[in-house]
Design an enzyme around this catalytic site. Structure first.
Site, short mmCIF file in Angstrom:
data_model
loop_
_atom_site.label_atom_id
_atom_site.label_comp_id
_atom_site.label_asym_id
_atom_site.label_seq_id
_atom_site.Cartn_x
_atom_site.Cartn_y
_atom_site.Cartn_z
N HIS A 67 -81.75 -18.27 22.17
CA HIS A 67 -80.48 -18.79 21.69
C HIS A 67 -79.90 -19.68 22.77
O HIS A 67 -79.87 -19.29 23.93
CB HIS A 67 -79.54 -17.62 21.37
CG HIS A 67 -78.35 -18.02 20.56
ND1 HIS A 67 -77.34 -18.78 21.07
CD2 HIS A 67 -78.01 -17.75 19.28
CE1 HIS A 67 -76.43 -18.96 20.12
NE2 HIS A 67 -76.81 -18.36 19.03
N ARG A 73 -69.72 -23.67 18.11
CA ARG A 73 -70.07 -25.06 17.84
C ARG A 73 -69.74 -25.43 16.40
O ARG A 73 -69.34 -26.55 16.13
CB ARG A 73 -71.56 -25.30 18.15
CG ARG A 73 -71.82 -25.41 19.64
CD ARG A 73 -73.30 -25.33 19.98
NE ARG A 73 -73.82 -23.98 19.86
CZ ARG A 73 -75.06 -23.66 19.51
NH1 ARG A 73 -75.90 -24.62 19.20
NH2 ARG A 73 -75.44 -22.41 19.45
#
Lengths: 271, 247, 603
Positions: free
Chosen positions: C236, C256
């Site tokens: 990740h 994000r």
């Protein structure tokens, strides 16, 4: 439910592994409440110096009858002290009414938690051992009566209106011409602030929050109620703060009027 | 490197003692890191529960310097290290070993609370519509990670051992999430009053204070439930109104 | 004769995360008796860590979304080595599974018109992730748990499975120990479902909890099942990097999705520098367009921060290696900047990303509403796992099923964020359904007492030695080595070195010593988990050496390009007759025409 039997060892009174000053909040609460109880009891027994010009002490309002032996003012609703009340009772006008706001505070969810800790040590602090083994909580008599809180709320709302009237009343001073003129004195501000603080406390009540809309699962379908609910909820998050501020200020308001009435303090007129 | 001393409960169900361990402290360390370091260095059999190490699973509940906390979210720079830091298992439940307590009671209690019962779907696509305003309240309660710190600190369980008559703050929050769910049609007020013992709560708010998810347990869950119980059982006016409505 | 307590069920589910719970619910709903075994307490499984949401093409926020788009997004993200049938089933069934959760009491965030709200996520063309703030995994597991406890499922908490028991070819139960007293137990079952999650603990920097030791992978492997795609590990891109004790803890992609941007130490949004060709037409060219996308403009293309995880992770590595990283070896993830765009930004951030706010506030003493976070890649998810039949989730061993992260196929070379939670409920349900059918059609097998005795005896060996290796040290050394040699950027020689290292670690693991008694002894538990970690580590290394190309989660420095030859098969690992690990190629069957058309149509 035998499977749910849980046996744990309990700690003795005041026993804890906490190293911080866990007892400080409880001691402060104890001192704060005690001071108020002592002062308000004393004030309620006075039966004089509870009004000054357009001002009336919130501890004596609504003033049903003027206290025994006191000159009649326009604060009294029904005139002078009735002669049928036996003198031996040492009653004052404050005693006729103080049970209502007193009851409101006594049954208030914030105060309950606070005085159970500070006065009953039940518990003395979070994660601190207790003095008693028996516990009934609010499930049984007598504390089950705390559930009457909403009825005291209804009364407190009426009192709030009356005290708001008092604050407005405190804006009209008797002039030398025998007429009432608009004005603002320090006492006006004291009494107005009193209503604002009491309002912030009373309108942030948990019961009120429930009654206006909290009891519904679909709040959004009741737009107006939801708005009120949000307002009450916002005040409710500061319920403790307003509980203390309004408590102190009620005491101070009485003290202010008393000092003016006794001629110790001078009430300044701002205009 | 700085060293600190941790005084940890070691022992089983019956007897236990507090044992001191020293370990090195580095920047940003939390209590759980210290426990892990002690495990790796000097006490491999030191038992403790943990999973996510980020305050999301609620496994590493313990009492640090006497206060119920998550070990993974308690930074060492927030507690005094000049004297030994005590670490004990949560006390409202029986100890098993070292830092582990037997919390199985909680899982039994949950089963006793009536399950979610939605109304029939009423939107044309066969689902429901709920507005964000309505679910806000419920979502606060559903943040609960079941660390049982609130159960631990609650004196009704911890000091008065009312495990059989009182379900504790965690499950009052659980019941509140169900009761206030916009779709739920089940009524739990009777259970709350009797079997779940909501009246035992005396609103000391210790549960709210220790909640690592910052759920306002007392003000937003328990008191509103108490008020719903009042509606149903302790409000003579409401009873009268209901009586007339029925007729 | 063994006299361990024996528990009998029609179906045993190992693992109580999202997939295990969903499988247990389905199986018990089908009328068979179900036992659910979990290593921790119920409701603590790694699923609670999932933050962003679950992908389901319901089209609530953008009505252009449907299963075809979801299917093609998944295939594109997986670089076309996915099991296309699984990707198809997943895309088609996810919406119903999500709605089902709502009928069980899940409370998702809502759209203005009162439907389930869906958010943007990396690799998904349209807003697709049903979510609850940034704690969707908790909502999923709690909903399943609270629904499941009223279904008559027997839950065995804090029980660890040591090995699967077989009768001939068929799996008929398992040997386990309960952590509290350390006693062995036998679970007899007509069908066993593995839902044990991931392998993150094989790496030093990981978002996984201690439970992610690849138990299901190793149990299945030891029972003769095949593991595929083990070279594909998802790193990740955004894990915490500072302070050291929290290194690896996940920072949700939702940051994000809500407009968070990545910058290097020069303040540059470096993600604009390298946009892969096959994503060029879906990715915005300007910062302004990217912002419009995250605020819901349907005509805008997504910002490059929302490219697939493998790509973003590599870009971050590149910046750090080039000396443009943050002080602690990461890059900056900035959500605070949105205050330039919206008023009351701090409140908005706290509302949308509450647990991120608290995580940084409490663990790093940093306020994400004012200060950029430092982030870097962390081992997060294994795409590889037990090879299963797409429709039934049955492994290559009869009676053994697998679902969730420990099963492989749907994700191919790289998993899209949000596809794991929907994977759990879609295939968890299927596994439960088909295990129940299998259980109804088959009786209980006969236990092999000698095998049980042998396994139990081996498990107790760490107590019987007079001194030996500390299991924590071995685990630590393994993690260091895997991180260094089979990490994000791989190379042949390093991986061969890793294989040799694994041999050495294996012999050390055979000499572990644990003091104390068997009552809840974490040292012993760690020693027992080592075997599983060694199996999966070897599988990863072997498959990674063979795949001489770069694809998705597998990046080779010595073969940086993608090679179409390698798109034709998956690597499978199996225990050979002699006990060694043998690797083979399994050709990917040709996609049927209707799916090919979907891929064509979606571009």
């Amino acid at each position: 439910m035998a499977a749910n039997l849980v046996q744990i060892t309990r700690r003795g009174f005041g026993e804890t592994m906490r190293k911080d000053g866990w007892w400080i909040p409880s001691v402060l609460t104890f001192l704060g409440f005690s001071a108020f109880i002592v002062y308000s009891t004393w004030a309620a027994f006075q039966g004089q110096h509870y009004s000054f010009g357009p001002y009336i002490s919130p501890m004596y309002s609504p003033l049903i009858w003027e206290a025994a032996g006191q000159p009649l003012t326009d604060h009294a609703w029904l005139g002078g002290w009735p002669s049928w009340i036996p003198k031996i009772l040492m009653m004052t006008p404050a005693m006729l009414i103080l049970w209502a706001p007193g009851g409101f505070r006594f049954t208030c969810y914030y105060y309950r938690g606070a005085y159970y800790k500070a006065f009953w040590a039940d518990p003395p602090g979070c994660a601190v051992g207790e003095p008693r083994h028996k516990y009934r909580g609010e499930k049984k008599l007598p504390l089950i009566l705390q559930n009457a809180h909403r009825y005291f709320l209804y009364l407190a709302l009426v009192f709030l209106v009356i005290l708001a009237y008092d604050a407005i009343h405190a804006m009209f001073f008797l002039g030398p011409d025998g007429k009432k003129h608009f004005g603002i004195g320090v006492g006006t501000i004291v009494l107005t602030l009193n209503v604002i603080l009491l309002g912030s406390y009373t309108l942030g009540c948990h019961s009120l929050r429930h009654l206006v809309a909290g009891r519904f699962d679909e709040l959004s379908k009741r737009a107006a109620r939801y708005k009120i609910y949000q307002f009450v909820s916002r005040l409710n998050t500061r319920h403790m703060l307003f509980a203390w501020c309004s408590l102190f200020w009620v005491g101070f308001s009485d003290f202010y009027v008393r000092m003016c009435s006794m001629g110790i303090w001078t009430d300044f007129r701002l205009f | 490197m700085k060293k600190a001393t941790f005084s940890i409960r070691r022992g089983g169900r019956e007897t236990a003692e507090m044992v001191d361990y020293q370990t090195e402290i580095s920047e940003g360390m939390v209590v759980l890191d210290a426990v892990h370091q002690i495990q790796a260095e000097s006490a491999p059999d030191l038992a403790c529960r943990w999973n996510c190490k980020a305050g999301k699973c609620g496994s590493c509940s313990a009492e640090i310097n006497g206060m119920p906390k998550l070990m993974c979210m308690t930074r060492l720079d927030t507690i005094p290290l000049d004297q030994p830091v005590t670490i004990e298992p949560i006390r409202a439940f029986p100890p098993i070993k070292d830092l582990i307590a037997d919390v199985s009671w909680n899982y039994e209690v949950k089963k006793r609370i009536k399950k979610f019962k939605p109304r029939a779907p009423d939107a044309e696509d066969g689902t429901w519509r709920m507005s964000q305003e309505d679910v806000d309240r419920v979502q606060e309660f559903r943040k609960c990670i079941e660390c049982f710190l609130c159960q631990d600190v609650c004196h009704v369980l911890r000091d008065h051992n009312k495990h059989e008559e009182f379900i504790g703050p965690r499950f009052l929050v659980y019941a509140a999430a169900l009761e206030m769910h916009p779709l739920d049609t089940e009524d739990r007020t009777g259970d709350l009053k009797d079997m779940h013992g909501i009246g035992y709560c005396n609103i000391t708010k210790c549960c709210t204070k220790v909640c690592p998810e910052h759920i306002t347990i007392t003000d937003n869950a328990i008191i509103p439930l108490k008020e719903r119980v009042v509606d149903e059982y302790y409000d003579p006016l409401k009873r009268l109104v209901r009586l007339f409505r029925k007729k | 004769m063994t006299d361990y307590p024996t528990f009998e069920h029609d179906v045993i589910v190992i693992g109580a995360g999202g997939a295990g719970l969903r499988a247990a619910i389905e199986a018990s709903g089908a009328g068979v008796s179900v036992g659910l075994i979990c290593k921790s307490l119920l409701g603590k499984a790694h699923t609670v860590m999932a933050e962003g949401g679950m992908a389901a093409a319901m089209g609530h926020n953008d009505d252009r979304d449907n299963w075809k788009v979801h299917f093609s997004d998944t295939m594109r993200g997986g670089q076309y080595v996915n099991n296309w049938r699984m990707a198809e089933l997943h895309a088609k069934e996810a919406p119903d599974r999500v709605r089902e959760l709502e009928s069980w009491g899940a409370v998702f965030d809502r759209t203005k018109d009162g439907r389930i709200n869906q958010r943007n996520f990396g690799g998904h063309r349209y807003p697709r992730l049903a979510h609850v703030g940034d704690r969707t995994g908790l909502e999923l597991i709690r909903t399943l748990q609270d629904h499941g406890i009223h279904q008559g499922i027997e839950v065995y908490m804090e029980v660890t499975v040591l090995s699967l028991l077989k009768d001939g070819d068929r799996v008929i139960g398992c040997l386990a120990y309960e952590r509290e007293h350390g006693r062995f137990r036998i679970y007899k079952a007509k069908a066993v479902i593995l839902a044990t999650g991931g392998i993150g603990r094989a790496y030093k920097i990981t978002s996984n909890s201690w439970e992610g030791t690849g138990d299901g992978h190793a149990l299945a492997y030891d029972a003769g099942a095949e593991l595929i795609d083990m070279e594909f590990i998802q790193f990740h891109p955004t894990g915490m990097v500072w302070p050291p004790s929290v290194r690896g803890i996940l920072v949700t992609e939702g940051v994000r999705g809500e407009g968070g941007i990545l910058r290097n130490s020069e303040g540059k949004r470096f993600m604009f520098d390298d946009i892969p060709d096959n994503y060029k037409d879906q990715t915005s060219d300007t910062e302004e367009e990217g912002w419009r996308y995250v605020t819901g403009d349907k005509n805008a293309r997504r910002p490059p921060e929302l490219l697939t995880r493998d790509h973003v992770a590599r870009c971050i590595m590149r910046e750090v290696k080039a000396g443009r990283g943050s002080p602690h070896g990461g890059v900056y993830l900035d959500i605070a900047w949105i205050k330039e765009k919206i008023k009351d930004a701090p409140e908005h951030i706290k509302k949308k990303l509450p647990s991120m706010y608290h995580q940084f506030k409490q663990l790093a003493n940093l306020d994400i509403t004012t200060t950029p976070m430092e982030v870097g890649p962390t081992t997060h998810y294994v795409m590889g796992g037990i090879r299963v039949n797409a429709d039934t989730q049955e492994s290559t061993v009869p009676g053994l099923f697998a679902a969730g992260e420990c099963a492989a196929g749907i994700n191919g070379a790289n998993r899209l964020g949000g596809n794991s939670l929907s994977d759990l409920i879609v295939f968890g349900k299927r596994a439960g359904e088909h295990a129940a059918i299998f259980a109804k059609e088959n009786g209980h097998g006969t236990l092999d007492n000698a095998a049980i005795e042998q396994a139990a005896k081996a498990a107790l060996e760490p107590f019987e030695r007079d001194g030996g290796e500390n299991p924590y040290t071995i685990q630590h050394d393994l993690q260091e080595m895997m991180q260094a040699n089979v990490g994000i950027v791989r190379q042949h020689d390093e991986m061969v070195e890793a294989l040799n290292g694994l041999d050495a670690l294996k012999s050390r693991a055979a000499r572990t010593f644990v003091p104390g008694n068997i009552d809840f002894n974490p040292g012993w538990h760690t020693a027992l988990d080592l075997h599983n970690l060694l199996v999966v580590s070897e599988a990863i290394a072997r498959a990674a050496i063979e795949r001489k190309e770069s694809r998705g989660g597998h990046f080779r420095e010595d073969f940086p390009g993608k090679d179409p030859e390698f798109a034709k098969f998956n690597y499978s690992l199996k225990k050979s007759e002699g006990g060694g690990m043998e690797i083979s190629k399994i050709p990917i069957p040709e996609m049927p025409d209707y799916l090919k058309e979907v891929i064509e149509e979606m571009g």
